[in-house]
Design a protein around this motif. Structure first.
Motif, PDB file in Angstrom:
ATOM      1  N   ASP A  71      -0.681  19.076 -24.455  1.00 23.55           N
ATOM      2  CA  ASP A  71      -0.578  17.054 -23.583  1.00 23.55           C
ATOM      3  C   ASP A  71       1.063  17.210 -22.892  1.00 23.55           C
ATOM      4  OD1 ASP A  71      -0.662  14.400 -22.851  1.00 23.55           O
ATOM      5  OD2 ASP A  71      -1.448  14.344 -25.366  1.00 23.55           O
ATOM      6  N   THR A  72       0.957  16.119 -22.549  1.00 23.78           N
ATOM      7  CA  THR A  72       2.541  16.164 -21.760  1.00 23.78           C
ATOM      8  C   THR A  72       3.266  14.173 -22.716  1.00 23.78           C
ATOM      9  OG1 THR A  72       1.370  14.882 -19.895  1.00 23.78           O
ATOM     10  CG2 THR A  72       1.626  17.159 -19.695  1.00 23.78           C
ATOM     11  N   PHE A  73       4.486  14.266 -21.786  1.00 25.62           N
ATOM     12  CA  PHE A  73       5.171  12.989 -21.840  1.00 25.62           C
ATOM     13  C   PHE A  73       6.178  13.521 -20.539  1.00 25.62           C
ATOM     14  CE2 PHE A  73       6.799  14.501 -26.684  1.00 25.62           C
ATOM     15  CZ  PHE A  73       5.412  13.243 -27.324  1.00 25.62           C
ATOM     16  N   GLY A  74       6.298  11.479 -20.385  1.00 25.88           N
ATOM     17  CA  GLY A  74       6.667  11.427 -18.971  1.00 25.88           C
ATOM     18  C   GLY A  74       6.090  10.921 -17.974  1.00 25.88           C
ATOM     19  N   LYS A  75       5.896  10.993 -16.504  1.00 21.98           N
ATOM     20  CA  LYS A  75       4.909  10.370 -15.779  1.00 21.98           C
ATOM     21  C   LYS A  75       3.840  11.273 -15.186  1.00 21.98           C
ATOM     22  CE  LYS A  75       9.256   8.613 -12.927  1.00 21.98           C
ATOM     23  NZ  LYS A  75       9.544   8.681 -11.507  1.00 21.98           N
ATOM     24  N   LYS A  76       2.962  10.547 -15.142  1.00 20.91           N
ATOM     25  CA  LYS A  76       1.894  11.755 -15.380  1.00 20.91           C
ATOM     26  C   LYS A  76       1.303  12.294 -14.046  1.00 20.91           C
ATOM     27  CE  LYS A  76      -3.635  10.559 -15.044  1.00 20.91           C
ATOM     28  NZ  LYS A  76      -4.466  10.229 -16.141  1.00 20.91           N
ATOM     29  N   GLU A  77       2.286  11.964 -12.674  1.00 20.72           N
ATOM     30  CA  GLU A  77       1.774  13.066 -11.925  1.00 20.72           C
ATOM     31  C   GLU A  77       2.894  14.345 -11.931  1.00 20.72           C
ATOM     32  OE1 GLU A  77       4.664   9.907 -10.464  1.00 20.72           O
ATOM     33  OE2 GLU A  77       2.154   9.325 -10.935  1.00 20.72           O
ATOM     34  N   SER A  78       4.847  14.115 -12.563  1.00 22.55           N
ATOM     35  CA  SER A  78       5.773  14.477 -12.570  1.00 22.55           C
ATOM     36  C   SER A  78       6.484  14.453 -14.393  1.00 22.55           C
ATOM     37  CB  SER A  78       6.648  14.338 -11.859  1.00 22.55           C
ATOM     38  OG  SER A  78       7.643  14.837 -11.971  1.00 22.55           O
ATOM     39  N   PRO A  79       5.033  14.940 -15.115  1.00 21.20           N
ATOM     40  CA  PRO A  79       5.974  14.838 -17.058  1.00 21.20           C
ATOM     41  C   PRO A  79       6.905  15.911 -16.895  1.00 21.20           C
ATOM     42  CG  PRO A  79       4.299  16.131 -16.539  1.00 21.20           C
ATOM     43  CD  PRO A  79       4.400  15.533 -14.913  1.00 21.20           C
ATOM     44  N   ARG A  80       7.752  15.459 -18.153  1.00 21.31           N
ATOM     45  CA  ARG A  80       9.055  15.842 -18.043  1.00 21.31           C
ATOM     46  C   ARG A  80       9.104  16.947 -19.064  1.00 21.31           C
ATOM     47  NH1 ARG A  80      10.769  13.157 -22.057  1.00 21.31           N
ATOM     48  NH2 ARG A  80      10.499  11.362 -22.641  1.00 21.31           N
ATOM     49  N   ILE A  81       8.100  16.629 -20.471  1.00 24.90           N
ATOM     50  CA  ILE A  81       7.715  17.621 -21.365  1.00 24.90           C
ATOM     51  C   ILE A  81       6.803  18.384 -21.619  1.00 24.90           C
ATOM     52  CG2 ILE A  81       7.823  18.015 -23.768  1.00 24.90           C
ATOM     53  CD1 ILE A  81      10.708  17.391 -23.088  1.00 24.90           C
ATOM     54  N   PHE A  82       6.526  19.148 -21.708  1.00 27.08           N
ATOM     55  CA  PHE A  82       4.610  19.780 -21.744  1.00 27.08           C
ATOM     56  C   PHE A  82       4.829  20.034 -22.946  1.00 27.08           C
ATOM     57  CE2 PHE A  82       1.839  23.625 -21.189  1.00 27.08           C
ATOM     58  CZ  PHE A  82       0.900  23.123 -21.132  1.00 27.08           C
ATOM     59  N   TRP A  83       3.973  20.186 -23.888  1.00 27.89           N
ATOM     60  CA  TRP A  83       3.735  20.259 -25.717  1.00 27.89           C
ATOM     61  C   TRP A  83       2.495  20.715 -25.819  1.00 27.89           C
ATOM     62  CZ3 TRP A  83       1.111  15.837 -28.285  1.00 27.89           C
ATOM     63  CH2 TRP A  83       1.157  14.713 -27.539  1.00 27.89           C
ATOM     64  N   LEU A  84       2.867  21.636 -27.824  1.00 24.64           N
ATOM     65  CA  LEU A  84       1.526  21.068 -27.774  1.00 24.64           C
ATOM     66  C   LEU A  84       1.046  20.059 -29.410  1.00 24.64           C
ATOM     67  CD1 LEU A  84       1.866  24.949 -28.787  1.00 24.64           C
ATOM     68  CD2 LEU A  84       0.963  23.975 -26.752  1.00 24.64           C
ATOM     69  N   ARG A  85      -0.356  19.610 -29.562  1.00 26.32           N
ATOM     70  CA  ARG A  85      -0.765  18.811 -29.758  1.00 26.32           C
ATOM     71  C   ARG A  85      -0.934  19.639 -31.567  1.00 26.32           C
ATOM     72  NH1 ARG A  85      -4.133  16.958 -26.894  1.00 26.32           N
ATOM     73  NH2 ARG A  85      -6.140  18.187 -27.970  1.00 26.32           N
ATOM     74  N   LEU A  86      -0.699  18.922 -32.266  1.00 29.00           N
ATOM     75  CA  LEU A  86      -1.225  19.059 -33.764  1.00 29.00           C
ATOM     76  C   LEU A  86      -1.972  18.212 -34.218  1.00 29.00           C
ATOM     77  CD1 LEU A  86       2.610  19.629 -34.336  1.00 29.00           C
ATOM     78  CD2 LEU A  86       1.780  20.415 -36.358  1.00 29.00           C
ATOM     79  N   VAL A  87      -3.531  19.093 -35.107  1.00 30.14           N
ATOM     80  CA  VAL A  87      -4.287  17.974 -35.469  1.00 30.14           C
ATOM     81  C   VAL A  87      -3.452  17.371 -36.665  1.00 30.14           C
ATOM     82  CG1 VAL A  87      -5.883  18.666 -37.178  1.00 30.14           C
ATOM     83  CG2 VAL A  87      -5.918  20.135 -35.997  1.00 30.14           C
ATOM     84  N   GLU A  88      -3.868  16.551 -37.024  1.00 31.12           N
ATOM     85  CA  GLU A  88      -3.608  14.977 -37.479  1.00 31.12           C
ATOM     86  C   GLU A  88      -3.264  15.600 -39.022  1.00 31.12           C
ATOM     87  OE1 GLU A  88      -1.943  10.639 -37.880  1.00 31.12           O
ATOM     88  OE2 GLU A  88      -2.938  12.261 -36.117  1.00 31.12           O
ATOM     89  N   GLN A  89      -2.598  15.447 -39.479  1.00 31.12           N
ATOM     90  CA  GLN A  89      -1.823  15.849 -41.276  1.00 31.12           C
ATOM     91  C   GLN A  89      -0.962  14.872 -41.993  1.00 31.12           C
ATOM     92  OE1 GLN A  89      -2.292  16.699 -44.375  1.00 31.12           O
ATOM     93  NE2 GLN A  89      -2.458  18.740 -43.654  1.00 31.12           N
ATOM     94  N   THR A  90      -1.515  13.879 -42.904  1.00 29.44           N
ATOM     95  CA  THR A  90      -0.707  13.548 -43.307  1.00 29.44           C
ATOM     96  C   THR A  90       0.184  13.474 -43.980  1.00 29.44           C
ATOM     97  OG1 THR A  90      -3.385  12.076 -44.003  1.00 29.44           O
ATOM     98  CG2 THR A  90      -1.571  11.391 -45.793  1.00 29.44           C
ATOM     99  N   ARG A  91       0.399  14.653 -44.712  1.00 33.12           N
ATOM    100  CA  ARG A  91       1.692  15.742 -45.074  1.00 33.12           C
ATOM    101  C   ARG A  91       2.714  15.028 -44.353  1.00 33.12           C
ATOM    102  NH1 ARG A  91       3.195  16.210 -49.412  1.00 33.12           N
ATOM    103  NH2 ARG A  91       3.669  18.172 -48.944  1.00 33.12           N
TER     104      ARG A  91
END
Length: 187
Positions: free
Chosen positions: A83-103
């Motif tokens: 996934d990314t954070f920032g502008k859709k056409e020019s993101p500032r952060i590229f990251w890995l998503r985690l499976v939702e985990q309550t703990r």
């Protein structure tokens, strides 16, 4: 103290997990043209960003975090997507998503509250657990979001690991890897 030094609490990824993630990401660097890819030793899940901090406040935070985590045990985590954070056409952060985990949210809340108790004013944005892997889009064309799904090396092949260590990191912008463990809390 160096004015560019920052501190933050994070879940430390196990070394074998960092290596596995790095191997899966290497082939993506040709399709995902980011200016800077994160050193594998710097992969982590931020829980509370403290910024520049006085020694006394840091020591208080270590005491309160230690107390908050004393009954905690390790818990399972899995990396599943891109996934990314920032502008859709020019993101500032590229990251890995985690499976939702309550703990993970529970641990984060304990660390966050302990840091506030120590006197830190923390950012109140919603918590989006992730592992940052690259920064600053530099591609000539706009970022192609469909590639997040098409090129996802974790689709149907999530990387699972145990969240077994919370650490206080110090940032050294002039080094690589740039995060140094200042204090560690084994779960």
């Amino acid at each position: 103290m160096d004015k560019k030094t920052h501190f933050f609490y994070a879940v430390k990824l196990p070394s074998d997990t960092k290596s596995h993630v790095h191997r899966k990401l290497l082939p993506l660097q040709k399709d995902f043209r980011f200016q800077k890819w994160v050193h594998p030793e710097d992969y982590h899940i931020t829980l509370a960003f403290l910024g520049n901090a006085e020694t006394g406040m840091l020591e208080k935070s270590v005491h309160y975090v230690s107390d908050a985590l004393k009954e905690e045990v390790s818990f399972p985590l899995s990396l599943e997507g891109l996934d990314t954070f920032g502008k859709k056409e020019s993101p500032r952060i590229f990251w890995l998503r985690l499976v939702e985990q309550t703990r993970l949210y529970e641990i984060r809340n304990k660390v966050f509250q302990a840091c506030e108790q120590a006197g830190f004013t923390l950012e109140k944005r919603p918590f989006h657990p992730h592992v940052t892997v690259a920064r600053k889009w530099k591609g000539e064309a706009p970022f192609a979001h469909q590639l997040l799904h098409q090129k996802n090396p974790f689709d149907g092949n999530a990387i699972s690991f145990e969240g077994e260590e919370i650490v206080l990191y110090q940032t050294h912008l002039d080094k690589e890897p740039k995060y140094e463990v200042v204090h560690s809390f084994k779960l």
